[in-house]
Design a protein around this motif. Structure first.
Motif, short mmCIF file in Angstrom:
data_model
loop_
_atom_site.label_atom_id
_atom_site.label_comp_id
_atom_site.label_asym_id
_atom_site.label_seq_id
_atom_site.Cartn_x
_atom_site.Cartn_y
_atom_site.Cartn_z
N LEU A 19 -42.06 36.42 -9.76
CA LEU A 19 -42.17 35.23 -10.62
C LEU A 19 -43.58 35.08 -11.15
N ARG A 20 -44.56 35.27 -10.29
CA ARG A 20 -45.97 35.17 -10.73
C ARG A 20 -46.28 36.19 -11.83
N ALA A 21 -45.77 37.39 -11.68
CA ALA A 21 -46.00 38.42 -12.71
C ALA A 21 -45.38 38.00 -14.03
N TYR A 22 -44.19 37.41 -13.98
CA TYR A 22 -43.52 36.93 -15.19
C TYR A 22 -44.34 35.80 -15.83
N LEU A 23 -44.79 34.85 -15.03
CA LEU A 23 -45.51 33.70 -15.56
C LEU A 23 -46.87 34.09 -16.13
N ALA A 24 -47.45 35.17 -15.63
CA ALA A 24 -48.75 35.62 -16.16
C ALA A 24 -48.61 36.12 -17.60
N GLU A 25 -47.42 36.53 -17.99
CA GLU A 25 -47.20 37.05 -19.34
C GLU A 25 -46.83 35.98 -20.36
N VAL A 26 -46.50 34.76 -19.87
CA VAL A 26 -46.02 33.70 -20.75
C VAL A 26 -47.18 32.81 -21.17
N GLU A 27 -47.21 32.50 -22.46
CA GLU A 27 -48.24 31.60 -22.99
C GLU A 27 -47.71 30.17 -22.91
N GLU B 49 -36.13 29.39 -15.23
CA GLU B 49 -35.28 28.81 -16.26
C GLU B 49 -36.06 27.79 -17.10
N ALA B 50 -36.90 26.98 -16.45
CA ALA B 50 -37.68 25.98 -17.19
C ALA B 50 -38.63 26.66 -18.17
N VAL B 51 -39.31 27.69 -17.71
CA VAL B 51 -40.27 28.38 -18.58
C VAL B 51 -39.54 29.15 -19.68
N ASP B 52 -38.48 29.84 -19.34
CA ASP B 52 -37.74 30.59 -20.35
C ASP B 52 -37.14 29.66 -21.41
N THR B 53 -36.60 28.53 -20.97
CA THR B 53 -36.04 27.57 -21.93
C THR B 53 -37.14 27.03 -22.84
N PHE B 54 -38.32 26.77 -22.27
CA PHE B 54 -39.44 26.32 -23.10
C PHE B 54 -39.80 27.35 -24.16
N VAL B 55 -39.90 28.60 -23.74
CA VAL B 55 -40.28 29.66 -24.69
C VAL B 55 -39.25 29.77 -25.81
N ARG B 56 -37.99 29.71 -25.46
CA ARG B 56 -36.94 29.82 -26.48
C ARG B 56 -36.92 28.58 -27.40
N GLU C 268 -37.99 16.34 -30.23
CA GLU C 268 -38.99 16.11 -29.18
C GLU C 268 -39.63 17.44 -28.79
N PRO C 269 -40.94 17.47 -28.64
CA PRO C 269 -41.62 18.74 -28.32
C PRO C 269 -41.15 19.32 -26.98
N PRO C 270 -40.92 20.60 -26.95
CA PRO C 270 -40.45 21.23 -25.72
C PRO C 270 -41.50 21.18 -24.60
N GLU C 271 -42.78 20.99 -24.97
CA GLU C 271 -43.83 20.89 -23.96
C GLU C 271 -43.60 19.72 -23.02
N ARG C 272 -43.12 18.60 -23.57
CA ARG C 272 -42.87 17.42 -22.74
C ARG C 272 -41.79 17.69 -21.70
N HIS C 273 -40.73 18.35 -22.15
CA HIS C 273 -39.66 18.67 -21.20
C HIS C 273 -40.16 19.61 -20.11
N LEU C 274 -40.92 20.60 -20.50
CA LEU C 274 -41.45 21.55 -19.51
C LEU C 274 -42.34 20.82 -18.50
#
Length: 190
Positions: free
Chosen positions: A74-82, A126-133, A145-151
């Protein structure tokens, strides 16, 4: 081969041997082969059925080791997400809390282990992937509503849940310490 070692075969064989003993004593007469077969069949029918072996589920330590491995993934995945700064900060706090909880020897309660596993394996990805999408779609169709708030809200909820686990562990250790103090004081009085 399994049948040769089965309870049914062993019980039937014991009854069949009893039939052979009856034939040597003369009690079976000329029908001894029928009696031996009948006793074998009766023994095989009355024998208790085979029990399947109990499933071997991993214990808490094995589950925790697997969860630590998944946390590294999970950490490796999150390191790639902006992520936006506020969500990245909240995720960093959550990461620190997860890291502390996943240290060996802390979480052994099955409910706590399940909550951590669900958070690491399902909720955070799921939270991070949904935000990215959703972020991509909000660029195409602005106005929602901005997806940042939901995340941020999702990460806050996960942080609260992990915080409850940490508080429960802290309470358990405090009770353990108090109990040990009472034990030592009582032992000193004896």
């Amino acid at each position: 081969m399994r049948y040769l070692e089965s309870r049914k075969n062993l019980t039937g064989s014991a009854c069949g041997i009893a039939g052979i003993v009856l034939s040597f004593t003369g009690a079976a007469g000329s029908l001894w082969p029928v009696i031996v077969v009948a006793l074998y069949a009766a023994g095989a029918l009355i024998a208790p059925p085979e029990r399947p072996p109990a499933p071997a589920f991993p214990d808490a330590a094995e589950q925790l080791d697997a969860l630590r491995s998944d946390f590294t993934t999970l950490r490796a995945y999150l390191a790639e997400v902006e992520l936006p700064p506020a969500a990245a900060g909240r995720l960093s706090e959550l990461d620190t809390l997860f890291e502390a909880l996943l240290e060996p020897g802390w979480v052994s309660d099955p409910d706590h282990l399940h909550m951590l596993a669900r958070a690491v394996r399902q909720d955070v990805p799921e939270a991070v992937d949904t935000f990215v999408r959703t972020r991509w779609w909000s660029r195409v169709a602005p106005g929602s509503e901005p997806p940042e708030r939901h995340l941020e809200r999702q990460l806050s909820a996960l942080h609260e849940e992990a915080g409850r686990i940490a508080a429960a562990l802290q309470d358990a250790e405090a009770i353990r310490q108090e109990a040990h103090t009472r034990y030592l004081e009582e032992r000193g009085k004896s």
